[in-house]
Scaffold this active site. Structure first.
Site, mmCIF file in Angstrom:
data_model
loop_
_atom_site.group_PDB
_atom_site.id
_atom_site.type_symbol
_atom_site.label_atom_id
_atom_site.label_comp_id
_atom_site.label_asym_id
_atom_site.label_seq_id
_atom_site.Cartn_x
_atom_site.Cartn_y
_atom_site.Cartn_z
ATOM 1 N N ASP A 52 0.840 -1.202 0.000
ATOM 2 C CA ASP A 52 0.000 0.000 0.000
ATOM 3 C C ASP A 52 0.878 1.256 0.000
ATOM 4 O O ASP A 52 0.375 2.375 -0.060
ATOM 5 C CB ASP A 52 -1.012 -0.008 1.157
ATOM 6 C CG ASP A 52 -0.352 0.010 2.514
ATOM 7 O OD1 ASP A 52 0.880 -0.175 2.593
ATOM 8 O OD2 ASP A 52 -1.069 0.220 3.518
ATOM 9 N N SER A 53 2.199 1.063 -0.005
ATOM 10 C CA SER A 53 3.122 2.173 -0.257
ATOM 11 C C SER A 53 2.820 2.798 -1.611
ATOM 12 O O SER A 53 3.299 3.892 -1.916
ATOM 13 C CB SER A 53 4.581 1.696 -0.215
ATOM 14 O OG SER A 53 4.750 0.573 -1.059
ATOM 15 N N ASP A 91 -1.054 -6.162 -0.039
ATOM 16 C CA ASP A 91 -1.341 -5.503 1.243
ATOM 17 C C ASP A 91 -2.832 -5.256 1.415
ATOM 18 O O ASP A 91 -3.521 -4.859 0.468
ATOM 19 C CB ASP A 91 -0.654 -4.123 1.265
ATOM 20 C CG ASP A 91 0.576 -4.104 2.144
ATOM 21 O OD1 ASP A 91 0.733 -4.995 2.995
ATOM 22 O OD2 ASP A 91 1.388 -3.168 1.972
ATOM 23 N N GLU A 123 -0.968 -5.187 8.827
ATOM 24 C CA GLU A 123 -0.106 -4.610 9.863
ATOM 25 C C GLU A 123 -0.668 -4.883 11.255
ATOM 26 O O GLU A 123 -1.888 -4.917 11.432
ATOM 27 C CB GLU A 123 0.016 -3.091 9.645
ATOM 28 C CG GLU A 123 0.669 -2.741 8.320
ATOM 29 C CD GLU A 123 0.810 -1.235 8.108
ATOM 30 O OE1 GLU A 123 0.494 -0.451 9.025
ATOM 31 O OE2 GLU A 123 1.240 -0.859 6.999
ATOM 32 N N GLU A 186 9.732 -3.794 10.161
ATOM 33 C CA GLU A 186 10.136 -2.515 9.552
ATOM 34 C C GLU A 186 10.713 -1.558 10.599
ATOM 35 O O GLU A 186 10.105 -1.324 11.654
ATOM 36 C CB GLU A 186 8.917 -1.874 8.861
ATOM 37 C CG GLU A 186 9.258 -0.530 8.214
ATOM 38 C CD GLU A 186 8.232 -0.035 7.214
ATOM 39 O OE1 GLU A 186 7.262 -0.760 6.920
ATOM 40 O OE2 GLU A 186 8.416 1.097 6.732
HETATM 41 O O1 KIV Z 1 3.615 -1.105 1.567
HETATM 42 C C1 KIV Z 1 4.805 -1.475 1.514
HETATM 43 O O2 KIV Z 1 5.544 -1.204 0.556
HETATM 44 C C2 KIV Z 1 5.332 -2.272 2.614
HETATM 45 C C3 KIV Z 1 6.809 -2.497 2.652
HETATM 46 C C4 KIV Z 1 7.477 -1.293 3.170
HETATM 47 C C5 KIV Z 1 7.167 -3.701 3.433
HETATM 48 O O3 KIV Z 1 4.591 -2.678 3.465
#
Ligand code: KIV
Length: 269
Positions: A52-53, A91, A123, A186
């Protein structure tokens, strides 16, 4: 292209579990679209994380909070379609699994079914463990995420190194107990990354958690240098693509303006 034996067959949950024996690190990179996912897959990356980044690196937002289940499905489908060998993990976005276990289960099932991904990631630890257990019971493979959990950025007061060792250890153990198959750690001190890895029996994937995790993950745009304004301490740039793209675009503009593009070889008679 040719592939070595290690990267010639699909990477599965069994391969994740095997990483605990310590002789081969798991390599994970985020992916958000078809062409980059195809390159990563061909490069032998074990696991593609549709993170979700994408809210930040693709949508240009300051954090990931605005990302929706629809966004994750949209990008997840593209990545899954490109992955021949890599395992694809999608995610679960902010507020898609926190409201109730039922809603979490419904959203996880939808993401898995509509994208064709192999697993989901969420998460949290102790508080999310019952939800993880329900998902695993329903046949959904779950990757956990502890330490700096970006969806809690407002509560954490920013993207900061997390140092509450006892809480992070408890989160990791709760995830393992609930049936998660792996855990992303993280932004924690290296020693804590090692402690968590030693304390659980499932593989850990670090990002800013030191070298003693069972694998490492990087955000694609950091790895490729696609945003020159962002250079996290925990990342390494393997290319400087922002500059390469800028140069290519400048050259195209200059060729159009000078009349040297298109040439005779680009036309139809
Ligand atoms: O959303 C993301 O890219 C992540 C990574 C930082 C592990 O959760």
């Amino acid at each position: 292209m040719t592939r070595d034996v290690e990267t010639s067959r699909p990477f599965t949950l069994t391969d994740f579990a095997r990483a605990r024996s310590g002789n081969r690190k798991i390599v994970m990179v985020t992916a958000y679209d078809h062409p980059t996912a195809r390159c990563l897959d061909a490069a032998g990356i074990d696991c593609l994380l549709v993170g979700d980044s994408l809210g930040m690196v693709v949508h240009g937002k300051p954090d990931s909070l605005a990302v929706t289940v629809e966004d994750m499905i949209y990008h997840g489908k593209m990545v899954r379609a490109a992955a021949q060998r890599a395992m694809v993990v999608v995610d679960m976005p902010f507020m898609s699994y926190q409201i109730s276990e039922e809603e979490a289960l419904r959203n996880a099932g939808r993401i898995l079914r509509e994208t064709g991904a192999h697993a989901i990631k969420l998460e949290g630890g102790v508080t999310r463990a019952p939800t993880v257990a329900r998902m695993v019971d329903a046949g959904i493979p779950v990757m956990g995420h502890v330490g700096l959990t970006p969806q809690s950025v407002r509560r954490l007061g920013g993207f900061k190194v997390q140092r509450d060792a006892e809480a992070i250890l408890a989160d990791a153990k709760a995830l393992e107990e609930a049936g998660a198959f792996a855990i992303v750690i993280e932004c924690v001190p290296e020693e804590l990354g090692h402690r968590v890895t030693s304390a659980v029996g499932i593989p850990t994937i670090g990002i800013g958690a030191g070298p003693r995790c069972d694998g490492q993950v990087l955000v694609l745009h950091d790895l490729l240098g696609l945003d020159e304004t962002v250079k996290p301490r925990f990342s390494r740039r393997y290319a400087e693509l922002a500059g390469t793209i800028r140069e290519a675009a400048k050259n195209f503009a200059s060729d159009v303006r000078s009349g040297s593009f298109p040439g005779p070889e680009h036309g139809f008679q």
